[in-house]
Scaffold this active site. Structure first.
Site, PDB file in Angstrom:
ATOM      1  N   ASP A  28       0.869  -1.171   0.000  1.00 46.36           N
ATOM      2  CA  ASP A  28       0.000   0.000   0.000  1.00 46.36           C
ATOM      3  C   ASP A  28       0.912   1.229   0.000  1.00 46.36           C
ATOM      4  O   ASP A  28       1.758   1.381   0.886  1.00 46.36           O
ATOM      5  CB  ASP A  28      -0.854  -0.031   1.280  1.00 46.36           C
ATOM      6  CG  ASP A  28      -2.230   0.557   1.084  1.00 46.36           C
ATOM      7  OD1 ASP A  28      -2.308   1.668   0.532  1.00 46.36           O
ATOM      8  OD2 ASP A  28      -3.211  -0.072   1.505  1.00 46.36           O
ATOM      9  N   ASP A  86      -3.128   4.662  -2.115  1.00 45.14           N
ATOM     10  CA  ASP A  86      -4.142   5.218  -1.226  1.00 45.14           C
ATOM     11  C   ASP A  86      -4.544   6.620  -1.685  1.00 45.14           C
ATOM     12  O   ASP A  86      -3.692   7.414  -2.092  1.00 45.14           O
ATOM     13  CB  ASP A  86      -3.535   5.275   0.184  1.00 45.14           C
ATOM     14  CG  ASP A  86      -4.542   5.627   1.261  1.00 45.14           C
ATOM     15  OD1 ASP A  86      -5.532   4.909   1.400  1.00 45.14           O
ATOM     16  OD2 ASP A  86      -4.331   6.636   1.959  1.00 45.14           O
ATOM     17  N   GLU A 130      -6.865   3.986  -5.487  1.00 46.07           N
ATOM     18  CA  GLU A 130      -8.134   4.230  -4.796  1.00 46.07           C
ATOM     19  C   GLU A 130      -8.675   5.574  -5.274  1.00 46.07           C
ATOM     20  O   GLU A 130      -8.120   6.620  -4.964  1.00 46.07           O
ATOM     21  CB  GLU A 130      -7.909   4.259  -3.285  1.00 46.07           C
ATOM     22  CG  GLU A 130      -9.206   4.374  -2.510  1.00 46.07           C
ATOM     23  CD  GLU A 130      -9.021   4.801  -1.059  1.00 46.07           C
ATOM     24  OE1 GLU A 130      -9.866   4.459  -0.236  1.00 46.07           O
ATOM     25  OE2 GLU A 130      -8.037   5.513  -0.757  1.00 46.07           O
ATOM     26  N   HIS A 179     -11.129  -2.858   3.813  1.00 41.31           N
ATOM     27  CA  HIS A 179     -10.995  -2.530   5.239  1.00 41.31           C
ATOM     28  C   HIS A 179     -11.749  -1.265   5.631  1.00 41.31           C
ATOM     29  O   HIS A 179     -11.657  -0.838   6.782  1.00 41.31           O
ATOM     30  CB  HIS A 179      -9.513  -2.383   5.556  1.00 41.31           C
ATOM     31  CG  HIS A 179      -8.885  -1.261   4.768  1.00 41.31           C
ATOM     32  ND1 HIS A 179      -8.748  -1.311   3.396  1.00 41.31           N
ATOM     33  CD2 HIS A 179      -8.407  -0.070   5.154  1.00 41.31           C
ATOM     34  CE1 HIS A 179      -8.208  -0.182   2.978  1.00 41.31           C
ATOM     35  NE2 HIS A 179      -7.992   0.590   4.021  1.00 41.31           N
ATOM     36  N   ASP A 180     -12.430  -0.643   4.689  1.00 41.05           N
ATOM     37  CA  ASP A 180     -13.138   0.614   4.985  1.00 41.05           C
ATOM     38  C   ASP A 180     -14.659   0.461   4.987  1.00 41.05           C
ATOM     39  O   ASP A 180     -15.359   1.421   5.308  1.00 41.05           O
ATOM     40  CB  ASP A 180     -12.786   1.681   3.936  1.00 41.05           C
ATOM     41  CG  ASP A 180     -11.359   2.178   4.059  1.00 41.05           C
ATOM     42  OD1 ASP A 180     -10.799   2.119   5.166  1.00 41.05           O
ATOM     43  OD2 ASP A 180     -10.806   2.645   3.043  1.00 41.05           O
TER      44      ASP A 180
HETATM   45  O1  TEU Z   1      -9.464   5.709   2.447  1.00 39.80           O
HETATM   46  C1  TEU Z   1      -9.840   6.895   1.810  1.00 39.80           C
HETATM   47  C2  TEU Z   1     -11.250   7.231   1.930  1.00 39.80           C
HETATM   48  O2  TEU Z   1     -11.835   7.821   1.060  1.00 39.80           O
HETATM   49  C3  TEU Z   1     -11.899   7.013   3.261  1.00 39.80           C
HETATM   50  O3  TEU Z   1     -12.294   8.288   3.679  1.00 39.80           O
HETATM   51  C4  TEU Z   1     -13.071   6.150   3.270  1.00 39.80           C
HETATM   52  O4  TEU Z   1     -14.117   6.797   2.597  1.00 39.80           O
HETATM   53  C5  TEU Z   1     -13.390   5.921   4.725  1.00 39.80           C
HETATM   54  O5  TEU Z   1     -12.452   4.983   5.189  1.00 39.80           O
HETATM   55  C6  TEU Z   1     -14.789   5.488   5.034  1.00 39.80           C
HETATM   56  O6  TEU Z   1     -15.170   4.319   4.392  1.00 39.80           O
HETATM   57  C7  TEU Z   1      -8.096   5.436   2.527  1.00 39.80           C
HETATM   58  C8  TEU Z   1      -7.865   4.157   3.294  1.00 39.80           C
HETATM   59  O7  TEU Z   1      -8.430   3.087   2.605  1.00 39.80           O
HETATM   60  C9  TEU Z   1      -8.396   4.323   4.683  1.00 39.80           C
HETATM   61  O8  TEU Z   1      -8.274   3.140   5.429  1.00 39.80           O
HETATM   62  C10 TEU Z   1      -7.601   5.421   5.340  1.00 39.80           C
HETATM   63  O9  TEU Z   1      -8.116   5.682   6.618  1.00 39.80           O
HETATM   64  C11 TEU Z   1      -7.641   6.706   4.507  1.00 39.80           C
HETATM   65  O10 TEU Z   1      -7.364   6.466   3.144  1.00 39.80           O
HETATM   66  C12 TEU Z   1      -6.594   7.668   4.978  1.00 39.80           C
HETATM   67  O11 TEU Z   1      -5.326   7.207   4.597  1.00 39.80           O
END
Ligand code: TEU
Ligand code: CA
Length: 535
Positions: free
Chosen positions: A104, A206, A270, A335-336
Site C-alpha cells: 500500500d 491510497d 483508490e 478494510h473501509d
Molecule cells: O481511504 C480513503 C477514503 O476515502 C476514506 O475516507 C473512506 O471513505 C473511509 O475509510 C470510510 O469508508 C483510505 C484508506 O483506505 C483508509 O483506510 C484510510 O483511513 C484513509 O485512506 C486515509 O489514509
C-alpha cells in the site's frame, strides 16, 4: 492458454496485516504469521485457495493513529509486523508460490510524526516547509478555506509555533504532502524504486484522487442534494476543488513512468467518482496511467440495490466507460466498508448472496479483488464500545467490525494471546469450511481453480444476455471455442429461465446450489447462480 499477465488475469487478495495471523502471541498479526499461512493462499494445488497476488494494507513504521495509513517511514517495516528482513523473506516465500506482492503506497499524507513533517513545522524557513501545504489564516483567523476532513472537522490545523495552518484531508495526525513540490515527487518516486528493487510487484495507491488539489484552494460549494443530508459530514459539500482535481493525472503519469522502469509491475489506485472520472486515471488507453483504478460500486452495495438490474448496470457502465487498452476490476469488500454479507442480510440470507457474489466476482471480465475472510462469508463483528479502536468514528461504529481477526479454527487460531480486536463469529472458520464440500470456501476454491484454467474467464469477451425472466443477470464469456454462460438469480424466488436458441448449453460447470444437468429450460432457486458451458 492465452498470454498470462498476473495483475490482469490473476486474482488479488487483500490482507489487513494486523488481523491475518499473529506469530508471537502479542495479539497483532505480523509478516511472519503471513509467511506461515501462505500455503493456505496458494500451495500450487486445488487444496489451497489459489490466489495470484496479495495486497497488504500498510506495513510501514507508523504511530498507528489511522492503523498504518499514517506513515512515519516509507522505507521500513513497523516493529509490530516484523522488519525489512522478514519482508524480504515474505516476498521470497510468496514468489516461490507464484504469489505477487503488492504494498500500500500512501502518497497523499504522512504521519505528523514523520521526520519530514517534524522538520517542516520547525519554522517557515525550513527546507521542508513546502513539502506540506501550509497557509496563512484568513484575516479574522479562520482556516484558508471551507474544506472538511474525511473523518470530520475542518481540513486545516493551526500550528501555534509558526502561526500558519496545515492541510490534512484525513486526521490531524495525517498532514497532506505537497506533490506540487518537485522534491516531494522525486523523493516519493524513490520510495517506489526502493520497494521494487526488493522485489515488490505493485502498489495499491491510497487516496489517489486527492493527491493534488486546486492550487487556488477555492471553497467547495455546499451539497444541496437532500439525498446526502443524512451522510457523514464530509458529504455536506461537493468536493469540487479537493478531489479528482484535473492535474492529478500528471502525478499519475509520473508514478507510472517510475513503475515502468521495472518489468511487470502494477498500480491500482483508490479513486472515487463516476465511471467516466475513474477511467481518466488509466491514462491514454491504459498505457500511461494506473494499471487499474478501483471500480467501487459493489463495496457500497446494500440490500436495496441487490438486484440483477443494478448489478448489470455497474458492470456495463464500467465496461462502457473504459477505453480500449484499459482493464476492468471488481471488488466487494475492503478494510473501509461493512462486510458484504452484513450489507445484504436484511432477510437473513446474506450468506446465500455471498455465494452468488463469489460466482459473479470470479466470472465477470476484469481483475477480482478478495478481502481476507470474504471467502468464508465473514460478517461484521459486534465489538463492545470499549474495544473499538478506529479513529474514524464519524462513521459509527467505525471500521473495526470489518477488520477482526481471521477465523482459522473454531477457537480462533489467529493468536495465542489476546487478539487486538475480538473475533467475530467463529462458526465461519477455515478448518470447518475446508472440509465441507458445500462451504463458501470450497465454492471459492473451485471457482478460482476453474478460472485459472479457463481462457474464457481470464481473457474472454464479456457480453450481457437478455433473458425473458425478471431478476436474472446472464452473460457470456467467450474466446475461440471456449464459451461460457453465467446465469444468476438475484431474487429470493424460484425463477424459470428459457435460454435463447443460439446459446446451446452442454454442461453445468459450477453452481452455487450444485451442478444439475444442463438444459435449455432451467429452474433456478432464489440466489442461485450457475456457470454453464456452451456448444
Ligand atoms: O481511504 C480513503 C477514503 O476515502 C476514506 O475516507 C473512506 O471513505 C473511509 O475509510 C470510510 O469508508 C483510505 C484508506 O483506505 C483508509 O483506510 C484510510 O483511513 C484513509 O485512506 C486515509 O489514509
Ligand atoms: Ca504479532
Amino acid at each position: 492458454m492465452a498470454e498470462y499477465l498476473w495483475w490482469k488475469h490473476g486474482v488479488i487478495y487483500q490482507i489487513y496485516p494486523r488481523s491475518f495471523q499473529d506469530s508471537n502471541g502479542d495479539g497483532i498479526g505480523d509478516l511472519k504469521g503471513v509467511i506461515d499461512r501462505l500455503d493456505y493462499l496458494n500451495d500450487g494445488t486445488e487444496q489451497s485457495l489459489g490466489i495470484d497476488a496479495i495486497w497488504f494494507s500498510p506495513t510501514y513504521p507508523s504511530p498507528m493513529a489511522d492503523f498504518g495509513y499514517d506513515v512515519s517511514d516509507y522505507e521500513d517495516v513497523h516493529s509490530d509486523f516484523g522488519d525489512l528482513a522478514t519482508m524480504d523473506r515474505l516476498i521470497e516465500e510468496a514468489h516461490k508460490r507464484n504469489i505477487r506482492v503488492i504494498l500500500d503506497f500512501v502518497p497523499n499524507h504522512t504521519s505528523s510524526l514523520h521526520p519530514w513533517f517534524l522538520e517542516s513545522r520547525t519554522s517557515r524557513d525550513s527546507p521542508k516547509r513546502d513539502w506540506y501545504v501550509w497557509r496563512d489564516a484568513k484575516p479574522e483567523g479562520s482556516p484558508p478555506n471551507n474544506w472538511i476532513a474525511a473523518f470530520g472537522g475542518p481540513a486545516w490545523e493551526w500550528d501555534q509555533n509558526t502561526h500558519q495552518y496545515y492541510l490534512h484531508s484525513f486526521l490531524v495526525e495525517q498532514p497532506d504532502l505537497n506533490w506540487r513540490n518537485p522534491e516531494v515527487v522525486a523523493r516519493m518516486h524513490n520510495v517506489l524504486r526502493f520497494w521494487m528493487r526488493r522485489g515488490v510487484d505493485g502498489f495499491r495507491i491510497d487516496v489517489m484522487d486527492r493527491v493534488v488539489k486546486d492550487p487556488e484552494l477555492r471553497d467547495n460549494p455546499p451539497q444541496t442534494n437532500p439525498r446526502y443530508r443524512e451522510m457523514a459530514q464530509t458529504a455536506l459539500q461537493i468536493h469540487q476543488y479537493d478531489v479528482n482535481w484535473p492535474d492529478i493525472i500528471d502525478i499519475v503519469r509520473g508514478i507510472r513512468s517510475v513503475v515502468d522502469e521495472f518489468p511487470e509491475r502494477m498500480t491500482v489506485g483508490e479513486v472515487f467518482g463516476r465511471p467516466k472520472q475513474i477511467v481518466e486515471y488509466y491514462g491514454t488507453d491504459g498505457h500511461d496511467g494506473l494499471h487499474l483504478a478501483f471500480n467501487f460500486p459493489f463495496v457500497r452495495i446494500r440490500d436495496k440495490r441487490w438486484t440483477a438490474e443494478h448489478v448489470r448496470n455497474v458492470v456495463d457502465a464500467f465496461e462502457q466507460a473504459l477505453t480500449p487498452g484499459a482493464w476492468p476490476n471488481h471488488v466487494f469488500g475492503n478494510h473501509d466498508v461493512d462486510r458484504l454479507v452484513s450489507r445484504v442480510n436484511n432477510d437473513g440470507r446474506g450468506q446465500e448472496r455471498a455465494r452468488l457474489a463469489a460466482l459473479l466476482l470470479l466470472t465477470v471480465r476484469g481483475t477480482p479483488f478478495i478481502y481476507y475472510g470474504e471467502e468464508l462469508g465473514m460478517e461484521n463483528a459486534v465489538i463492545p464500545e470499549e474495544k473499538l479502536q478506529d479513529p474514524a468514528r464519524i462513521f459509527a461504529p467505525g471500521r473495526d467490525p470489518e477488520r477482526t481477526p481471521m477465523p482459522w479454527t473454531r477457537k480462533g487460531g489467529f493468536t495465542t494471546g489476546e487478539p487486538w480486536l475480538p473475533y467475530g463469529d467463529l462458526t465461519q472458520n477455515v478448518a470447518d469450511q475446508a472440509g465441507d464440500p458445500r462451504s463458501l470456501l470450497t465454492l471459492y476454491r473451485r471457482l478460482l481453480w476453474f478460472r485459472r484454467a479457463s481462457d474464457a474467464l481470464r481473457v474472454g469477451d464479456y457480453t450481457p444476455v437478455d433473458v425473458a425472466a425478471d431478476g436474472i443477470f446472464a452473460y457470456t464469456r467467450t474466446t475461440g471455442d471456449d464459451r461460457l454462460l453465467m446465469v444468476l438469480n438475484f431474487t429470493t424466488d424460484i425463477v424459470d429461465v428459457v435460454l435463447p436458441e443460439d446459446l446451446r448449453v452442454t454442461a453445468t460447470v459450477i453452481g452455487t446450489h450444485g451442478e444439475p444437468a444442463a438444459t435449455q429450460k432451467m429452474t433456478l432457486a432464489g440466489n442461485e447462480g450457475r456457470v454453464l458451458r456452451l456448444a
